[in-house]
Design an enzyme around this catalytic site. Structure first.
Site, PDB file in Angstrom:
ATOM      1  N   TYR A   1       0.825  -1.215   0.000  1.00  0.00           N
ATOM      2  CA  TYR A   1       0.000   0.000   0.000  1.00  0.00           C
ATOM      3  C   TYR A   1       0.861   1.268   0.000  1.00  0.00           C
ATOM      4  O   TYR A   1       0.374   2.349   0.264  1.00  0.00           O
ATOM      5  CB  TYR A   1      -0.944  -0.002   1.209  1.00  0.00           C
ATOM      6  CG  TYR A   1      -1.961  -1.129   1.167  1.00  0.00           C
ATOM      7  CD1 TYR A   1      -3.018  -1.091   0.255  1.00  0.00           C
ATOM      8  CD2 TYR A   1      -1.854  -2.219   2.010  1.00  0.00           C
ATOM      9  CE1 TYR A   1      -3.944  -2.117   0.200  1.00  0.00           C
ATOM     10  CE2 TYR A   1      -2.786  -3.262   1.967  1.00  0.00           C
ATOM     11  CZ  TYR A   1      -3.829  -3.204   1.056  1.00  0.00           C
ATOM     12  OH  TYR A   1      -4.743  -4.222   1.002  1.00  0.00           O
TER      13      TYR A   1
ATOM     14  N   ASP B   1      -1.861 -10.782   8.828  1.00  0.00           N
ATOM     15  CA  ASP B   1      -1.085 -11.927   8.356  1.00  0.00           C
ATOM     16  C   ASP B   1       0.411 -11.788   8.600  1.00  0.00           C
ATOM     17  O   ASP B   1       1.120 -12.788   8.673  1.00  0.00           O
ATOM     18  CB  ASP B   1      -1.364 -12.189   6.873  1.00  0.00           C
ATOM     19  CG  ASP B   1      -2.549 -13.126   6.728  1.00  0.00           C
ATOM     20  OD1 ASP B   1      -2.852 -13.837   7.706  1.00  0.00           O
ATOM     21  OD2 ASP B   1      -3.171 -13.149   5.655  1.00  0.00           O
TER      22      ASP B   1
ATOM     23  N   HIS C   1       4.289  -6.723  -4.220  1.00  0.00           N
ATOM     24  CA  HIS C   1       2.861  -6.926  -4.383  1.00  0.00           C
ATOM     25  C   HIS C   1       2.071  -5.645  -4.151  1.00  0.00           C
ATOM     26  O   HIS C   1       2.517  -4.719  -3.492  1.00  0.00           O
ATOM     27  CB  HIS C   1       2.355  -8.116  -3.536  1.00  0.00           C
ATOM     28  CG  HIS C   1       1.689  -7.764  -2.236  1.00  0.00           C
ATOM     29  ND1 HIS C   1       1.620  -8.637  -1.200  1.00  0.00           N
ATOM     30  CD2 HIS C   1       1.034  -6.668  -1.797  1.00  0.00           C
ATOM     31  CE1 HIS C   1       0.969  -8.089  -0.195  1.00  0.00           C
ATOM     32  NE2 HIS C   1       0.614  -6.891  -0.540  1.00  0.00           N
TER      33      HIS C   1
ATOM     34  N   TYR D   1     -11.503  -0.569   0.189  1.00  0.00           N
ATOM     35  CA  TYR D   1     -11.469  -0.161   1.599  1.00  0.00           C
ATOM     36  C   TYR D   1     -10.135   0.504   1.915  1.00  0.00           C
ATOM     37  O   TYR D   1      -9.999   1.172   2.935  1.00  0.00           O
ATOM     38  CB  TYR D   1     -11.715  -1.372   2.523  1.00  0.00           C
ATOM     39  CG  TYR D   1     -10.489  -2.091   3.041  1.00  0.00           C
ATOM     40  CD1 TYR D   1      -9.815  -3.027   2.272  1.00  0.00           C
ATOM     41  CD2 TYR D   1      -9.992  -1.819   4.316  1.00  0.00           C
ATOM     42  CE1 TYR D   1      -8.695  -3.682   2.742  1.00  0.00           C
ATOM     43  CE2 TYR D   1      -8.865  -2.473   4.803  1.00  0.00           C
ATOM     44  CZ  TYR D   1      -8.215  -3.402   4.025  1.00  0.00           C
ATOM     45  OH  TYR D   1      -7.095  -4.039   4.501  1.00  0.00           O
ATOM     46  N   ARG D   2      -9.174   0.382   1.001  1.00  0.00           N
ATOM     47  CA  ARG D   2      -7.813   0.854   1.251  1.00  0.00           C
ATOM     48  C   ARG D   2      -7.049   0.677  -0.055  1.00  0.00           C
ATOM     49  O   ARG D   2      -7.333  -0.247  -0.804  1.00  0.00           O
ATOM     50  CB  ARG D   2      -7.240  -0.074   2.319  1.00  0.00           C
ATOM     51  CG  ARG D   2      -5.797   0.043   2.683  1.00  0.00           C
ATOM     52  CD  ARG D   2      -5.530  -1.048   3.730  1.00  0.00           C
ATOM     53  NE  ARG D   2      -4.193  -0.990   4.265  1.00  0.00           N
ATOM     54  CZ  ARG D   2      -3.714  -1.877   5.141  1.00  0.00           C
ATOM     55  NH1 ARG D   2      -4.466  -2.859   5.568  1.00  0.00           N
ATOM     56  NH2 ARG D   2      -2.488  -1.770   5.602  1.00  0.00           N
TER      57      ARG D   2
HETATM   58  P1  FAD Z   1       2.604   2.244   8.762  1.00  0.00           P
HETATM   59  O1  FAD Z   1       3.297   2.046   7.475  1.00  0.00           O
HETATM   60  O2  FAD Z   1       3.345   2.812   9.878  1.00  0.00           O
HETATM   61  O3  FAD Z   1       1.287   3.100   8.569  1.00  0.00           O
HETATM   62  C1  FAD Z   1       0.429   3.012   7.476  1.00  0.00           C
HETATM   63  C2  FAD Z   1      -0.015   4.413   7.065  1.00  0.00           C
HETATM   64  O4  FAD Z   1      -0.843   4.972   8.085  1.00  0.00           O
HETATM   65  C3  FAD Z   1       1.140   5.396   6.906  1.00  0.00           C
HETATM   66  O5  FAD Z   1       1.607   5.390   5.586  1.00  0.00           O
HETATM   67  C4  FAD Z   1       0.534   6.730   7.311  1.00  0.00           C
HETATM   68  O6  FAD Z   1      -0.077   7.332   6.211  1.00  0.00           O
HETATM   69  C5  FAD Z   1      -0.506   6.342   8.323  1.00  0.00           C
HETATM   70  N1  FAD Z   1       0.016   6.455   9.695  1.00  0.00           N
HETATM   71  C6  FAD Z   1       0.730   5.507  10.344  1.00  0.00           C
HETATM   72  N2  FAD Z   1       0.993   5.895  11.587  1.00  0.00           N
HETATM   73  C7  FAD Z   1       0.468   7.115  11.744  1.00  0.00           C
HETATM   74  C8  FAD Z   1       0.396   8.003  12.835  1.00  0.00           C
HETATM   75  N3  FAD Z   1       0.924   7.677  13.989  1.00  0.00           N
HETATM   76  N4  FAD Z   1      -0.235   9.172  12.658  1.00  0.00           N
HETATM   77  C9  FAD Z   1      -0.814   9.479  11.479  1.00  0.00           C
HETATM   78  N5  FAD Z   1      -0.794   8.655  10.414  1.00  0.00           N
HETATM   79  C10 FAD Z   1      -0.162   7.490  10.537  1.00  0.00           C
HETATM   80  N6  FAD Z   1      -2.596  -5.707   6.318  1.00  0.00           N
HETATM   81  C11 FAD Z   1      -3.699  -6.045   7.019  1.00  0.00           C
HETATM   82  O7  FAD Z   1      -4.379  -5.168   7.551  1.00  0.00           O
HETATM   83  N7  FAD Z   1      -4.057  -7.347   7.188  1.00  0.00           N
HETATM   84  C12 FAD Z   1      -3.312  -8.361   6.654  1.00  0.00           C
HETATM   85  O8  FAD Z   1      -3.648  -9.537   6.851  1.00  0.00           O
HETATM   86  C13 FAD Z   1      -2.160  -8.040   5.894  1.00  0.00           C
HETATM   87  N8  FAD Z   1      -1.413  -9.014   5.331  1.00  0.00           N
HETATM   88  C14 FAD Z   1      -0.310  -8.680   4.603  1.00  0.00           C
HETATM   89  C15 FAD Z   1       0.425  -9.704   3.996  1.00  0.00           C
HETATM   90  C16 FAD Z   1       1.568  -9.409   3.245  1.00  0.00           C
HETATM   91  C17 FAD Z   1       2.367 -10.537   2.630  1.00  0.00           C
HETATM   92  C18 FAD Z   1       1.972  -8.062   3.088  1.00  0.00           C
HETATM   93  C19 FAD Z   1       3.220  -7.712   2.320  1.00  0.00           C
HETATM   94  C20 FAD Z   1       1.226  -7.044   3.670  1.00  0.00           C
HETATM   95  C21 FAD Z   1       0.082  -7.328   4.423  1.00  0.00           C
HETATM   96  N9  FAD Z   1      -0.698  -6.317   5.024  1.00  0.00           N
HETATM   97  C22 FAD Z   1      -1.821  -6.667   5.744  1.00  0.00           C
HETATM   98  C23 FAD Z   1      -0.362  -4.892   4.823  1.00  0.00           C
HETATM   99  C24 FAD Z   1       0.623  -4.319   5.864  1.00  0.00           C
HETATM  100  O9  FAD Z   1       1.755  -5.159   5.981  1.00  0.00           O
HETATM  101  C25 FAD Z   1       0.042  -4.161   7.258  1.00  0.00           C
HETATM  102  O10 FAD Z   1      -1.212  -3.521   7.232  1.00  0.00           O
HETATM  103  C26 FAD Z   1       0.965  -3.381   8.203  1.00  0.00           C
HETATM  104  O11 FAD Z   1       0.553  -3.579   9.524  1.00  0.00           O
HETATM  105  C27 FAD Z   1       1.000  -1.881   7.920  1.00  0.00           C
HETATM  106  O12 FAD Z   1       2.262  -1.348   8.279  1.00  0.00           O
HETATM  107  P2  FAD Z   1       2.517  -0.495   9.593  1.00  0.00           P
HETATM  108  O13 FAD Z   1       1.655  -1.070  10.635  1.00  0.00           O
HETATM  109  O14 FAD Z   1       3.978  -0.455   9.862  1.00  0.00           O
HETATM  110  O15 FAD Z   1       1.899   0.882   9.192  1.00  0.00           O
END
Ligand code: FAD
Length: 543
Positions: free
Chosen positions: A106, A166, A405, A486-487
Site C-alpha cells: 500500500y 497476516d 505486491h 477499503y484501502r
Molecule cells: P505504517 O506504514 O506505519 O502506517 C500506514 C499508514 O498509516 C502510513 O503510511 C501513514 O499514512 C498512516 N500512519 C501511520 N501511523 C500514523 C500516525 N501515527 N499518525 C498518522 N498517520 C499514521 N494488512 C492487514 O491489515 N491485514 C493483513 O492480513 C495483511 N497481510 C499482509 C500480507 C503481506 C504478505 C503483506 C506484504 C502485507 C500485508 N498487510 C496486511 C499490509 C501491511 O503489511 C500491514 O497492514 C501493516 O501492519 C501496515 O504497516 P505499519 O503497521 O507499519 O503501518
C-alpha cells in the site's frame, strides 16, 4: 537485494531551494539531535520485510524515484513531534508521518508527495504504556508492533490475546489507522480501538473520547466520550499525527480449533458465500475467516512460479489442478480457513452445524488437519487465528523474481452474487494483463473484503506498467458496478477517492473543508487518501 541508483538526485520538496532546505534540516537537527535527522541522498536499498526502507516504496510501481522522501526524522517524544510540526509550518515543508512503515503493498513508508520529510515515530516512540489484564485493554505508542505486544503479554503471563494481521511485524497504530484486518473475532482493528492522542497539523495536542476528561480511567473502555466522535477523521486521512492509541484485547477463550474445507468449482463461490453469511452474522462462524483461491495454495509453498509453469500468462486451470492433486488438499478451486473458539464441547456444537451446512455444497471436502504435514500453510493460519503473530505469508512473494505486491481490495456485502461479480472483474483483468490470480476474501461479518494480491517482478518496468494498468482498470470496473476499495496504494488513492463521488463529490468537499481548517499551510501528508490541501489542489499533483 534490490538497489536503485539515484538518477534524479536529492528529492527537495517543491517550493524550497536545495540550500535553504539543507539549512532548515540543520536547524531541526540542532533541536532533535544529529542522529535523528537523516538526509535521504544515498542509493535506494529495498532491504526486506524486517529491514524495510523508509526512504521510498520498496514495492515500487511507477517511476522508482517518484515516491522518494528528502529526509527522515525520528522524534523521541510528543513534544518532539510538535517541534517537527512547528518546523514544517515555518519552512512549508511537507511531512509524512508513519508508525513503522511496513505498509507493504500500500506504499510502504513512502510519502505521496516526492521530497516530503518522513516522520518515523516507530523507532523511538515504541513503549507499551499500559496493558490492563482486567479490562483486557492496552495503550500503545506508534512503534509497538503486534509481535512486541504479544511478547510482552506472554512475558507478563496475562490470559489475553492480540489480534494480528497476516504479518505480525507492522505497528498496531499504523495498521489500525489504515483500517487493517486480523483473523480472530477481534479482526476489525479500527472497531476495537478506543481513544487516540493526536498532534494536529498546527501543533496542538488533544485526546479523543474519555481521554478529554482529566483523570478518567475509561479512555480504553468507552470509545465515544461526549460530543461528536472525532476519531474517524484521523484514520485514512491527513488531519493529524497519532501519538497514542488504546485498544480492546480478546480474553483467552480457553481453546481454539482451525478447520479447512475445499470446494471444487470456481462457481461454488456463490453458494459458499451465501452459506457463510447467515452463519457468520449469527456468530456460528466466529472469526474473520479467509476464503482463498487455490492458486495461492501452491504459492504459499514459497516456490517459484517456474517450478509449476514456465509459460507466459496466468497459470492455466489444468496445470494448477495437476499440481494441487499432488498436495494434501487435492484438486479444488476455493479453500476456507476458519477457526472456532472456547473449550471443546462449545466448539463441537458449532463445528457440527458448520459441517452440515458446508457439506451441502456439492463436492465440498473437509480436510483433516492431522493429515497435513507440520510445514503446511494451514498451521500458519491456525497460529494467526489463535492470536499468535507470524511471517509465513511473505513466502508467496517468491513466486516471481524481485517479488513485490499490490493489494486490490474492494468491499462487498457477504453475498454470493456480489462476490461472483467481483471475482469476474478481477479474473478478466488479471487474464488481460497476464497476472496470476491470488485472491482472498476476508469475511468480516455482513461484509467481506476481497483482497487481490497482485504479485509482480518489480525489476521489470514492463511488469510494473502491466500491474498499474490492471489495478487502474479493476478500480474503474469495480466502481462502475458499485464496489469501492477499503484501502489502496498511495499512487491509486486519487483514483479511489474519485469513485466515492456521490452528490457531486460531497464527501471530498467536506474532507477538503476539514483539511483547510485543520492544516492551513498544507504541511501534513498532502494527497494522502486523495485529500489535497488548498496549496496543492488543482496544481497538477492529482493522478
Ligand atoms: P505504517 O506504514 O506505519 O502506517 C500506514 C499508514 O498509516 C502510513 O503510511 C501513514 O499514512 C498512516 N500512519 C501511520 N501511523 C500514523 C500516525 N501515527 N499518525 C498518522 N498517520 C499514521 N494488512 C492487514 O491489515 N491485514 C493483513 O492480513 C495483511 N497481510 C499482509 C500480507 C503481506 C504478505 C503483506 C506484504 C502485507 C500485508 N498487510 C496486511 C499490509 C501491511 O503489511 C500491514 O497492514 C501493516 O501492519 C501496515 O504497516 P505499519 O503497521 O507499519 O503501518
Amino acid at each position: 537485494e534490490f538497489q536503485t541508483p539515484r538518477k534524479r538526485g536529492l528529492a527537495v520538496p517543491a517550493g524550497i531551494g536545495r540550500t535553504e532546505f539543507v539549512k532548515a534540516l540543520d536547524e531541526l537537527s540542532q533541536s532533535l539531535g544529529k542522529d535523528h535527522v537523516v538526509l535521504n541522498d544515498q542509493p535506494l536499498e529495498d532491504g526486506w520485510y524486517m529491514e524495510h526502507p523508509n526512504t521510498h516504496d520498496a514495492f515500487m510501481i511507477m517511476d522508482e524515484e517518484e515516491t522518494v522522501s528528502s529526509a527522515c526524522v525520528y522524534p523521541g517524544s510528543v513534544p518532539e513531534v510538535q517541534l517537527v510540526v512547528a518546523w514544517a509550518n515555518k519552512h512549508l515543508v511537507p511531512l509524512y508521518p508513519i508508525s513503522m512503515g511496513r505498509n507493504l503493498g500500500y506504499g510502504g513508508a513512502a510519502p505521496r508527495v516526492r521530497g516530503s520529510v518522513i516522520v518515523d515515530m516507530g523507532k523511538r516512540m515504541n513503549k507499551i504504556l499500559d496493558i490492563n489484564p482486567d479490562d483486557c485493554t492496552c495503550l500503545v505508542e506508534p512503534g509497538v508492533s503486534f509481535y512486541a505486544l504479544y511478547e510482552e503479554i506472554q512475558k507478563r503471563g496475562y490470559k489475553i490475546w492480540v489480534d494480528t494481521p497476516d504479518l505480525g511485524g507492522g505497528s498496531i497504530i499504523g495498521n489500525t489507522l489504515e483500517h487493517g484486518v486480523g483473523y480472530t473475532p477481534y479482526g476489525d482493528h479500527w472497531g476495537a480501538h478506543s481513544g487516540l492522542e493526536v498532534v494536529l497539523p498546527t501543533g496542538e495536542l488533544f485526546r479523543t473520547g474519555m481521554g478529554a476528561l482529566p483523570g478518567s480511567d475509561a479512555w480504553q473502555t468507552f470509545p465515544y466520550g461526549f460530543g461528536p466522535v472525532s476519531d474517524g477523521i484521523f484514520s485514512q486521512s491527513n488531519f493529524g499525527i497519532v501519538t497514542k492509541m488504546g485498544m480492546a484485547l480478546m480474553p483467552d477463550p480457553g481453546g481454539c480449533e482451525t478447520f479447512l474445507y475445499t470446494f471444487q468449482h470456481e462457481d461454488d463461490l456463490l453458494l459458499l458465500v451465501d452459506t457463510v453469511r447467515p452463519l457468520r452474522i449469527a456468530n456460528i462462524l466466529e472469526n474473520v475467516a479467509q476464503i482463498r483461491h487455490a492458486t495461492i495454495e501452491i504459492a504459499v509453498s514459497g516456490k517459484r512460479r517456474t517450478e509449476f509453469y514456465d509459460g507466459t500468462g496466468p497459470i492455466p486451470a489444468e496445470v494448477l489442478q495437476g499440481h494441487l492433486e499432488k498436495t494434501p488438499i487435492g484438486r479444488c478451486n476455493w479453500v476456507y480457513y476458519g477457526t472456532q473458539y472456547g473449550p471443546e464441547k462449545i466448539r463441537k456444537y458449532k463445528l457440527d452445524i458448520i459441517h452440515q451446512e458446508f457439506m451441502k455444497i456439492p463436492g465440498a471436502k473437509r480436510i483433516d488437519p492431522q493429515s497435513l504435514p507440520k510445514d503446511h500453510y494451514f498451521w500458519s493460519r491456525a497460529k494467526i487465528a489463535g492470536g499468535q503473530p507470524d511471517f509465513e505469508e511473505l513466502s508467496y512473494l517468491n513466486w516471481v523474481p524481485n517479488g513485490g505486491h499490490l493489494g486490490f481490495s474492494p468491499v462487498s456485502p457477504t453475498r454470493g452474487s456480489d462476490v461472483l461479480k467481483l471475482w469476474k472483474i478481477a479474473k478478466e483483468r488479471h487474464d488481460q494483463y497476464g497476472i496470476d490470480l491470488f485472491m482472498t476474501f476476508c469475511v468480516g461479518l455482513r461484509e467481506l473484503h476481497m483482497i487481490n494480491l497482485v504479485v509482480y517482478d518489480r525489476g521489470s518496468p514492463e511488469r510494473r506498467k502491466a500491474v498499474e494498468k490492471c489495478m487502474r482498470s479493476m478500480i474503474d470496473d469495480a466502481a462502475k458496478s458499485g464496489y469501492g476499495e477499503y484501502r489502496t496504494h498511495l499512487l491509486f488513492q486519487d483514483q479511489v477517492a474519485r469513485t466515492y463521488n456521490w452528490n457531486d463529490n460531497a464527501l471530498m468537499k467536506f474532507n477538503e473543508k476539514l483539511k483547510d481548517a485543520l492544516d492551513p499551510n498544507g504541511i501534513l501528508a498532502p494527497g494522502r487518501c486523495g485529500i489535497w490541501p488548498e496549496r496543492y489542489r488543482g496544481r497538477g499533483w492529482e493522478i
